[in-house]
Design an enzyme around this catalytic site. Sequence first.
Site, mmCIF file in Angstrom:
data_model
loop_
_atom_site.group_PDB
_atom_site.id
_atom_site.type_symbol
_atom_site.label_atom_id
_atom_site.label_comp_id
_atom_site.label_asym_id
_atom_site.label_seq_id
_atom_site.Cartn_x
_atom_site.Cartn_y
_atom_site.Cartn_z
ATOM 1 C CG ASP A 270 -23.585 4.653 -14.357
ATOM 2 O OD1 ASP A 270 -24.486 5.503 -14.533
ATOM 3 O OD2 ASP A 270 -22.953 4.146 -15.295
ATOM 4 C CB ILE A 271 -24.449 9.914 -12.569
ATOM 5 C CG1 ILE A 271 -24.297 9.943 -14.082
ATOM 6 C CG2 ILE A 271 -23.195 10.394 -11.865
ATOM 7 C CD1 ILE A 271 -24.177 11.341 -14.664
ATOM 8 C CG ASN B 141 -21.401 -0.988 -23.035
ATOM 9 O OD1 ASN B 141 -21.752 -2.149 -23.156
ATOM 10 N ND2 ASN B 141 -21.964 -0.160 -22.192
ATOM 11 N N GLY C 174 -23.338 1.125 -27.133
ATOM 12 C CA GLY C 174 -23.743 1.927 -25.985
ATOM 13 C C GLY C 174 -22.626 2.670 -25.293
ATOM 14 C CD GLN C 175 -16.426 3.187 -25.506
ATOM 15 O OE1 GLN C 175 -16.304 2.551 -26.542
ATOM 16 N NE2 GLN C 175 -15.411 3.549 -24.759
ATOM 17 C CG HIS D 253 -16.244 2.906 -18.928
ATOM 18 N ND1 HIS D 253 -16.039 3.498 -20.159
ATOM 19 C CD2 HIS D 253 -17.578 2.722 -18.819
ATOM 20 C CE1 HIS D 253 -17.204 3.681 -20.758
ATOM 21 N NE2 HIS D 253 -18.157 3.202 -19.976
ATOM 22 C CG HIS E 114 -20.915 -0.300 -17.428
ATOM 23 N ND1 HIS E 114 -21.669 0.808 -17.127
ATOM 24 C CD2 HIS E 114 -20.330 -0.051 -18.615
ATOM 25 C CE1 HIS E 114 -21.546 1.691 -18.098
ATOM 26 N NE2 HIS E 114 -20.738 1.194 -19.016
#
Length: 119
Positions: free
Chosen positions: A35-36, A92, A98-99, A105, A107
């Site tokens: 994750d960035i 999410n 929070g998506q 995907h 997390h």
Amino acid sequence: MAGEPQADCLFCKIVAGDVPATVVRETDNVVAFRDINPQAPTHVLVIPKVHYPDAASLALAEPALAAELLREAGEIAAQEKTVEPGYRIVFNTGPGAGQTVFHAHAHLLGGRGLEWPPG
């Protein structure tokens, strides 16, 4: 259309190689990358290579692929040495949860205390 790449989807662009990502694991059907904006020392996104807007639509359309995504998350947790003391897999769904990228995907979070309840 579900399953088909979406031109405006960031994760579809990562799958296509048009947007760079730090890939940590890849199979024929799943890709996982860092994750960035990590929320834990280990924060990896695990995505199907095909486009579905969220985890529920992925599971409904392709349950075997949803299972593979979860299996890969577990493999990555082992690879990242987060099995002990533990890790979290979060999906999410929807903007209120929070998506921000509407491509299914997971997390994978670990490497620090993950108290419950989150948020």
